[in-house]
Design a protein around this motif. Structure first.
Motif, PDB file in Angstrom:
ATOM      1  N   GLU A  15     -68.215 110.904  41.529  1.00 31.96           N
ATOM      2  CA  GLU A  15     -67.438 110.368  40.413  1.00 31.96           C
ATOM      3  C   GLU A  15     -66.697 109.097  40.825  1.00 31.96           C
ATOM      4  O   GLU A  15     -66.667 108.109  40.089  1.00 31.96           O
ATOM      5  CB  GLU A  15     -66.443 111.417  39.925  1.00 31.96           C
ATOM      6  N   ILE A  16     -66.119 109.096  42.016  1.00 30.43           N
ATOM      7  CA  ILE A  16     -65.426 107.907  42.513  1.00 30.43           C
ATOM      8  C   ILE A  16     -66.408 106.760  42.688  1.00 30.43           C
ATOM      9  O   ILE A  16     -66.125 105.609  42.328  1.00 30.43           O
ATOM     10  CB  ILE A  16     -64.694 108.227  43.830  1.00 30.43           C
ATOM     11  N   PHE A  17     -67.602 107.056  43.215  1.00 30.18           N
ATOM     12  CA  PHE A  17     -68.632 106.029  43.377  1.00 30.18           C
ATOM     13  C   PHE A  17     -69.046 105.448  42.033  1.00 30.18           C
ATOM     14  O   PHE A  17     -69.185 104.223  41.891  1.00 30.18           O
ATOM     15  CB  PHE A  17     -69.838 106.624  44.102  1.00 30.18           C
ATOM     16  N   LEU A  18     -69.234 106.307  41.019  1.00 29.37           N
ATOM     17  CA  LEU A  18     -69.618 105.817  39.699  1.00 29.37           C
ATOM     18  C   LEU A  18     -68.531 104.938  39.091  1.00 29.37           C
ATOM     19  O   LEU A  18     -68.828 103.909  38.472  1.00 29.37           O
ATOM     20  CB  LEU A  18     -69.934 106.977  38.760  1.00 29.37           C
ATOM     21  N   ARG A  76     -67.467  97.398  39.032  1.00 41.45           N
ATOM     22  CA  ARG A  76     -68.146  96.225  39.594  1.00 41.45           C
ATOM     23  C   ARG A  76     -69.013  95.556  38.540  1.00 41.45           C
ATOM     24  O   ARG A  76     -69.029  94.328  38.422  1.00 41.45           O
ATOM     25  CB  ARG A  76     -68.998  96.654  40.789  1.00 41.45           C
ATOM     26  N   ILE A  77     -69.713  96.347  37.743  1.00 35.41           N
ATOM     27  CA  ILE A  77     -70.567  95.792  36.693  1.00 35.41           C
ATOM     28  C   ILE A  77     -69.715  95.098  35.643  1.00 35.41           C
ATOM     29  O   ILE A  77     -70.042  94.004  35.170  1.00 35.41           O
ATOM     30  CB  ILE A  77     -71.441  96.897  36.077  1.00 35.41           C
ATOM     31  N   VAL A  78     -68.598  95.705  35.268  1.00 34.85           N
ATOM     32  CA  VAL A  78     -67.706  95.087  34.286  1.00 34.85           C
ATOM     33  C   VAL A  78     -67.121  93.802  34.857  1.00 34.85           C
ATOM     34  O   VAL A  78     -67.000  92.798  34.154  1.00 34.85           O
ATOM     35  CB  VAL A  78     -66.601  96.083  33.870  1.00 34.85           C
ATOM     36  N   GLY A  79     -66.752  93.821  36.126  1.00 39.29           N
ATOM     37  CA  GLY A  79     -66.147  92.651  36.746  1.00 39.29           C
ATOM     38  C   GLY A  79     -67.075  91.463  36.825  1.00 39.29           C
ATOM     39  O   GLY A  79     -66.655  90.322  36.628  1.00 39.29           O
TER      40      GLY A  79
END
Length: 115
Positions: A82-85, A91-94
């Motif tokens: 969950e933390i990885f997701l 990261r994708i949003v950033g």
């Protein structure tokens, strides 16, 4: 125009009264929240550092890891996943793209002239 303003004020007064009543009703909850938040959200002080180091040592000790049940291992793996997701979604949003970073000037190269 004055009639419209008067009717607007007449409609606004009950809404403001409701808001004041709601704020008064929620005041004990907010006071309790702020009292707890001051303690729980405060950064650790110098006296907390020994507790933190012993906690980390206990969490990483081999004896504790060897005695975990399969259910606890699966639960820990689920939390790590969950933390990885959450990290990957952030990261994708950033970077505002699913694939790669958009670096200006790095995607279109001028042709190389042969001499």
């Amino acid at each position: 125009m004055a009639a419209k303003a008067g009717s607007f004020v007449e409609k606004l007064v009950p809404l403001l009264n409701r808001g004041a009543n709601l704020a008064k009703a929620q005041q004990p909850r907010l006071e309790r929240f702020w009292a707890v938040a001051k303690v729980e959200l405060a950064p650790p002080g110098p006296g907390d550092i020994p507790k933190i180091t012993t906690g980390i040592k206990q969490a990483v000790s081999i004896n504790r890891i060897a005695n975990l049940s399969v259910k606890e291992v699966m639960l820990n793996a689920a939390v790590c996943f969950e933390i990885f997701l959450c990290y990957e979604i952030g990261r994708i949003v950033g970077k505002r793209s699913l694939v790669g970073f958009d670096i200006e000037g790095a995607s279109h190269f001028p042709p190389i002239k042969k001499s």
